[in-house]
Scaffold this active site. Structure first.
Site, mmCIF file in Angstrom:
data_model
loop_
_atom_site.group_PDB
_atom_site.id
_atom_site.type_symbol
_atom_site.label_atom_id
_atom_site.label_comp_id
_atom_site.label_asym_id
_atom_site.label_seq_id
_atom_site.Cartn_x
_atom_site.Cartn_y
_atom_site.Cartn_z
ATOM 1 N N ALA A 11 0.870 -1.064 -0.216
ATOM 2 C CA ALA A 11 0.020 -0.094 0.016
ATOM 3 C C ALA A 11 0.963 1.063 0.073
ATOM 4 C CB ALA A 11 -0.856 -0.027 1.118
ATOM 5 N N ARG A 16 8.540 9.180 -2.992
ATOM 6 C CA ARG A 16 9.761 9.835 -3.493
ATOM 7 C C ARG A 16 10.360 9.243 -4.675
ATOM 8 N NH1 ARG A 16 13.432 7.839 1.013
ATOM 9 N NH2 ARG A 16 15.081 8.374 -0.251
ATOM 10 N N LYS A 23 4.457 2.483 -6.787
ATOM 11 C CA LYS A 23 5.640 1.920 -6.602
ATOM 12 C C LYS A 23 5.974 0.737 -6.736
ATOM 13 C CE LYS A 23 7.594 2.102 -2.326
ATOM 14 N NZ LYS A 23 8.298 2.532 -1.255
ATOM 15 N N GLN A 76 -6.203 -1.442 1.839
ATOM 16 C CA GLN A 76 -6.153 -0.563 2.998
ATOM 17 C C GLN A 76 -6.672 0.712 2.851
ATOM 18 O OE1 GLN A 76 -2.167 0.272 4.377
ATOM 19 N NE2 GLN A 76 -2.870 0.353 6.614
ATOM 20 N N GLU A 156 11.494 1.096 16.927
ATOM 21 C CA GLU A 156 11.623 2.139 16.021
ATOM 22 C C GLU A 156 12.611 3.180 16.375
ATOM 23 O OE1 GLU A 156 9.950 1.472 12.830
ATOM 24 O OE2 GLU A 156 10.225 -0.297 14.088
ATOM 25 N N ALA A 364 20.985 -8.386 -48.245
ATOM 26 C CA ALA A 364 21.100 -6.986 -47.580
ATOM 27 C C ALA A 364 20.047 -6.001 -47.652
ATOM 28 C CB ALA A 364 22.539 -6.378 -47.767
#
Ligand code: UD1
Ligand code: MG
Length: 449
Positions: A11, A16, A23, A76, A156, A364
């Protein structure tokens, strides 16, 4: 066998990337990132795959259905954290698989074997197992807090103390959960933290508080490379190319200059194939035994038969089917065409929407004129034919077996087998006319020095 549910979080907004494309649909080695993740999930024997996508990401849903038709897709609606994302697949979790593995759609380099290792502690009774790694710079990652080899918490970065930030072992993002306990653990996660998000990583402490254990296993950094920017996309590409080159070398392919050859994850090679420098393989290419792809060729959606020689500077586009021993030389483009065994197309030629019979020689500068501005038309050339230099075959047109097209012909009508077709203006010589012409044109003009 333990039943495995893999939940892929896809999700991500990917701001960026500065892209209109979601993404996880950005490609590495010729395939969207999410497809690589789905491959790993399938490689690990997932009984079910659930993919969590963002709202308005129908394109992602379509790609998931294409590569993993049995996968379920959940939306989501709001990004409220990794645990919240996992819970979007509540319906799948509620079925109570033995193991649940959470993967990220933007982390495309994880191998199926690594998922096996990640799951192993669950079979030993752990409630949670986390994939750790040691990045050069740990900034931004969650840190793995261990005690006596056991994982006690994931902190975190935003909540970590200075001492905790010194820890080099970081959370790669992948987590395995005891499938029977997963829903209970996830439902206990709250959002009382710096980002007001539901952190999946809290599952570790919660499991321990309930008397269960958590484990950490380590993976090479390159596997957990996450892609948030175009620069990281290029890094992931480089790592994957390196793997694919190594796989080709290990399978007995000669890559004269491996670093200059670009492969797709589905490129297939037979025995004793030689690939010269600077060759690009797009998706869906199969190169059979003993074939040589010479320098600076671009090949996609093509099948190269045994012993064939392609290039240098050749372009094979989707639907190019080259039989045994076919030669396709420099500045030749082949598209949606079957070239039977022994066909030679050696120089400066376009063959599109055509079929060419065995041992036919195409001179050719030949062009199959397959497009009238509205529709594509087919050119059919029989076996043992000879297409003279600089011929134009205006499709739809058929040239029979053994026919001979005179050099410089524009072929607009079918040519019967063994016939000679000449489709060009007859030459006329005018003796002395060049000299007289020159005299007339130069009268009154001062010659240049
Ligand atoms: C997460 C981990 C961190 C780890 C890092 C590894 C948490 C709380 N932190 O941090 O410990 O070191 O990954 O890269 O899990 N996603 C959703 N919906 C959401 C939030 C996230 O689908 O609501 C997806 C994202 O698209 C992404 C993945 O989950 O693929 C991770 O989310 P991200 O926001 O990048 O988490 P990090 O802060 O990097
Ligand atoms: Mg991230």
């Amino acid at each position: 066998m333990r039943q495995l549910l893999v939940i892929v979080l896809a999700a991500g907004e990917g701001t960026r990337m500065l892209s209109d494309l979601p993404k996880v649909l950005h490609q590495v080695a010729g395939r969207p990132m999410v497809s690589h993740v789905l491959d790993a999930a399938r490689g690990a024997g997932a009984a079910q795959i659930a993919v969590v996508i963002g709202p308005d990401h129908e394109q992602v849903a379509a790609e998931v259905k294409r590569v993993a038709p049995g996968a379920e897709v959940f939306v989501q609606e709001q990004r409220r954290g990794t645990a919240h994302a996992v819970l979007s697949a509540r319906e799948a979790l509620a079925r109570g698989y033995d193991d649940v593995v959470v993967m990220y759609g933007d982390t495309p380099l994880v191998r199926a074997e690594t998922l096996d290792r990640l799951r192993a502690p669950l079979a030993e009774g752990a409630a949670v197992s986390v994939l750790g790694f040691r990045p050069e710079s740990p900034a931004g990652y969650g840190r793995l807090l261990t005690e006596g080899g056991e994982l006690v918490a994931i902190r975190e970065e935003k909540e970590a103390s200075a001492a905790e930030r010194e820890i080099g072992l970081c959370n790669g993002g992948l987590m395995a959960l005891d499938g029977k306990a997963a829903l209970d653990l996830l439902d206990r996660i709250g959002d009382a933290n710096a980002k007001r998000e539901f952190y999946l990583t809290d599952a570790v402490e919660i499991a321990r508080a309930l008397g269960r254990t958590a484990a950490a296993c380590e993976a090479p950094t390159e596997e957990v490379v996450g892609v948030n920017s175009r620069a990281q996309l290029a890094e992931a590409e480089a790592i994957l190319q390196q793997r694919l080159r190594q796989r080709a070398l290990d399978a007995g392919v000669t890559l004269v200059a491996p670093q200059t050859v670009f492969l797709s994850s589905d490129t297939r090679f037979g025995r004793d194939v030689v690939v010269e420098p600077n060759v690009f393989f797009g998706p869906k290419v199969r190169v059979e035994d003993g074939a040589t792809i010479r320098a600076f060729s671009h090949v996609e959606g093509a099948h190269v038969g045994p012993g064939a020689i392609v290039g240098p500077f050749a372009r094979l586009r989707p639907g190019a089917e080259l039989g045994q021993g076919v030669h396709v030389g420099n500045f030749v483009e082949i598209k949606a065409s079957d070239l039977a065994a022994g066909v030679k197309v050696n120089h400066l030629t376009y063959v599109g929407d055509s079929s060419v019979g065995a041992n036919t020689n195409i001179g050719a500068g030949t062009i199959t004129c397959n497009y009238d501005g509205y529709r594509k038309h087919r050119t059919t050339i029989g076996a043992n034919a000879f297409v003279g230099t600089n011929s134009l075959l205006v499709a739809p047109v058929t040239v029979g077996d053994g026919a001979y097209l005179a050099t410089g012909s524009v072929i607009t009508e079918d040519v019967p087998a063994d016939a000679l077709a000449i489709g060009r203006a007859r030459q006329v010589n005018k003796p002395g006319l060049a000299a007289r012409l020159r005299a007339r044109l130069s009268a009154g003009v001062t010659p240049k020095k």
